[in-house]
Design a protein around this motif. Structure first.
Motif, mmCIF file in Angstrom:
data_model
loop_
_atom_site.group_PDB
_atom_site.id
_atom_site.type_symbol
_atom_site.label_atom_id
_atom_site.label_comp_id
_atom_site.label_asym_id
_atom_site.label_seq_id
_atom_site.Cartn_x
_atom_site.Cartn_y
_atom_site.Cartn_z
ATOM 1 N N ALA A 341 0.889 -1.282 -0.040
ATOM 2 C CA ALA A 341 -0.017 -0.128 -0.215
ATOM 3 C C ALA A 341 0.965 1.212 0.178
ATOM 4 N N LEU A 342 2.008 1.299 0.755
ATOM 5 C CA LEU A 342 2.855 2.543 0.950
ATOM 6 C C LEU A 342 3.654 2.650 -0.555
ATOM 7 N N VAL A 344 2.405 1.549 -3.537
ATOM 8 C CA VAL A 344 1.376 1.978 -4.670
ATOM 9 C C VAL A 344 1.131 3.380 -4.415
ATOM 10 N N THR A 345 1.172 4.059 -3.303
ATOM 11 C CA THR A 345 0.869 5.667 -2.868
ATOM 12 C C THR A 345 1.974 6.314 -3.198
ATOM 13 N N GLY A 346 3.213 5.877 -3.143
ATOM 14 C CA GLY A 346 4.407 6.434 -3.501
ATOM 15 C C GLY A 346 4.463 6.590 -5.110
ATOM 16 N N SER A 347 4.060 5.582 -5.697
ATOM 17 C CA SER A 347 4.182 5.513 -7.266
ATOM 18 C C SER A 347 3.085 6.757 -7.712
ATOM 19 N N VAL A 348 1.892 6.771 -7.045
ATOM 20 C CA VAL A 348 0.968 8.005 -7.385
ATOM 21 C C VAL A 348 1.315 9.345 -7.106
ATOM 22 N N LEU A 349 2.080 9.454 -6.037
ATOM 23 C CA LEU A 349 2.621 10.831 -5.602
ATOM 24 C C LEU A 349 3.925 11.058 -6.564
ATOM 25 N N GLY A 379 7.186 10.616 -2.608
ATOM 26 C CA GLY A 379 6.765 9.605 -3.655
ATOM 27 C C GLY A 379 7.819 8.709 -3.946
ATOM 28 N N VAL A 501 3.347 3.284 -11.672
ATOM 29 C CA VAL A 501 2.135 2.914 -10.601
ATOM 30 C C VAL A 501 1.596 1.325 -11.263
ATOM 31 N N CYS A 505 1.615 -1.964 -8.956
ATOM 32 C CA CYS A 505 0.340 -2.795 -8.679
ATOM 33 C C CYS A 505 0.489 -4.367 -9.036
#
Length: 568
Positions: A341-342, A344-349, A379, A501, A505
């Motif tokens: 989860a961390l 994936v969040t980083g890749s979006v940032l 990110g 991203v 995933c």
């Protein structure tokens, strides 16, 4: 029945781990400092050595290219030899080359020394992570991320500040000598504090053909990306031949690696889904990590008129976001064992940060620019190191060195390609933008009277001007040009970061092991010993059974013969 000795797991205490980390942390600090100390003053250095925009790009690209090529080589050597000695050797070469760069009289010599620095830097970066895996499990490593965050903070934030201050007050050449005493201390600390388990000696076979083909293929591809559009047209015979040559060399490298008994890069690793998608993510992360840090400093100096010292301060939010969030993320991973989860969040940032940076101009409020940099840094902090972590967690322990260095290799390859490609775009864009503002420039120069002639000579030389020293009418025009040109690079890189991203995933959400590399290796060897003993026992039983059957058959034959004789 043969008894096998139980696997002995010797857990290091917290104090022993901290002691072992001391030398590694110092080595990483030296590596970071030697690179970042020149980042804020690079426009000044290139200008002083009468270099062009292409020279500016290649001072950075040459180091990244050499690091890219050497990383898998160091990783393979780590699987074959003494990791501690290799780390010390790479560190010594790295700093000596950095010191030699301080005597540069032109950009050609500076680039040459940066190549040697990059060759050794690939070893420092890859070996530090491989050595850590020997005594720290993936799950444990999060607890110590704060230490790495502190070291990176001092190196990445302090480096540009120190470099800018030295450049503004003494001379930029002293930037290349700063890391030398720290390097000596690092080598001594590694010798005294780092005690790794002995690696079983075996015959070493170096994949020379793999090294040559990989070096040639990657170098040719990146030279094409760097010089295309400026030294030759993209749609030209030269361009076609360079791309064809790169494809042939890289294809030959893949064929050689498949057939080699000791490949530089084991192609079977790509059967591992975690490794494959981590490689794709690392390639894309490299573009955002290296490309933005290189050109953000140029944006601060060329578009906002900052001094070298101020440029270091103004890019702080990028590294601040990386360090703070990576430390927090590491602690969460260590406590919970959950990483996906961390990441994936980083890749979006990363995607959001790049898109936002693509909207800035030379006069955008600095607080807005700083917030965008922090988002991008956050990110990168959540994605970058965790790619190595999940790969080390999933691959065969005997491939640990090659797998770890391969992730670094592809990240640096992405950074090198990104810096070269984005630099080539900038080198082609700036002259066009200057031509579009030619009327404004002529009017501004004309308003300066006699001083205008000297300014015109500087601008016509083709070298990077020192924007802060230009008269105000001309300076404003150049700031607006660079203020639009550099952010356009971020707009170009943002769609590429969508690959991060997608790849993240698709990485399997595998639980992190609590065993370090040494413990995993002991377990593998113990299992092999058990299987060997079992195989030997089965073989002995089979032999005894065969002997019994032969005896029964012989007895039966004798009995039948005797019966026939009696009947006759």
């Amino acid at each position: 029945m043969t008894e096998t000795a139980p696997v002995v797991k010797v857990k290091m205490t917290h104090r022993e781990i901290l002691t072992a980390l001391t030398g590694i942390l110092m080595g990483m600090f030296v590596s970071i400092l030697a690179n970042t100390v020149v980042s804020s003053s690079l426009p000044v250095i290139v200008s002083d050595l009468h270099g062009s925009q292409t020279s500016y790009t290649w001072v950075v690209t040459a180091t990244l290219l050499a690091t890219t090529i050497s990383t898998p080589i160091w990783g393979k050597l780590a699987d074959l030899g003494n990791r501690k000695l290799l780390l010390q050797i790479s560190l010594a070469i790295f700093v000596l080359a950095s010191a030699a760069a301080g005597f540069s009289q032109d950009t050609a010599f500076l680039i040459s020394m940066r190549v040697i620095q990059g060759l050794a830097g690939g070893g420092v970066g890859a070996l530090a992570q491989i050595v850590m895996a020997d005594f720290l499990s993936p799950r444990e490593r999060g607890k110590y991320m704060g230490l790495f965050g502190a070291v990176m903070a001092i190196g990445t934030v302090g480096g540009p500040l120190i470099g800018g201050f030295v450049t503004d007050t003494i001379n930029w050449r002293w930037n290349f000598f700063i890391a030398l005493p720290f390097a000596i201390a690092a080598v001594i600390l590694i010798q005294r504090t780092l005690h790794l388990p002995a690696v079983a000696k075996r015959k070493v076979k170096i994949d020379y053909w793999g090294i040559v083909l990989l070096s040639g293929g990657v170098s040719l591809l990146l030279i094409w990306m760097s010089l295309g559009g400026s030294e030759f047209e993209w749609a030209s015979t030269t361009s076609f031949l360079m791309v064809l040559g790169a494809i042939v060399l890289i294809a030959s490298f893949i064929i050689v690696e498949i057939k080699s008994s000791e490949p530089l890069l084991n192609m079977s690793l790509f059967k591992n889904r975690t490794f494959t998608f981590a490689v794709i993510a690392s390639l894309a992360v490299g573009v955002s990590m290296f490309g933005t840090s290189v050109f953000l400093s140029q944006y601060m100096i060329m578009a906002r008129g900052a001094s070298a010292t101020m440029a270091g301060l103004m890019t702080f939010p990028l590294m601040g976001g990386l360090l703070v969030i990576s430390t927090i993320g590491g602690a969460i991973i260590s406590r919970t064992g959950k990483w996906k989860a961390l990441v994936v969040t980083g890749s979006v940032l990363i995607v959001i940060g790049l898109f936002l940076l693509g909207t800035i101009h030379y006069d955008t409020n600095y607080a807005v620019v700083a917030s965008f940099m922090f988002i991008l840094g956050a990110g990168m902090g959540l994605v970058m190191q965790n790619m190595v972590l999940v790969v080390q967690n999933s691959v065969d322990i005997k491939e640990l060195g090659v797998a770890s260095s391969s992730v670094n290799f592809f990240r640096t390859l992405g950074g090198t390609a990104g810096t070269a490609g984005l630099g080539a775009i900038l080198a082609a864009t700036i002259p066009d933008m200057i031509a579009d503002r030619q009327a404004d420039l002529m009017q501004a120069i004309g308003s300066l009277g006699e001083k205008g002639k000297a300014v015109a000579e500087v601008l016509s030389s083709g070298n990077l001007p020192t924007v802060s020293t230009l008269p105000e009418p001309v300076r404003v025009i150049f700031e607006s040009i660079y203020g639009d040109a550099v952010p356009s690079l971020f707009t170009f890189a943002a769609p590429l970061s969508l690959l991060v991203v997608v790849a993240v995933c698709l990485i399997p959400n595998q639980s992190l092991t609590t065993q370090n590399a040494s413990e995993r290796l002991q377990e593998v060897e113990a299992e092999a010993a058990v299987l060997g003993a079992s195989s030997t026992g089965t073989s002995n039983n089979a032999e005894r059974e065969a002997e019994t059957m032969e005896a029964v058959a012989a007895h039966s034959a004798t009995s039948q013969s005797a019966q026939k004789s009696a009947d006759s």
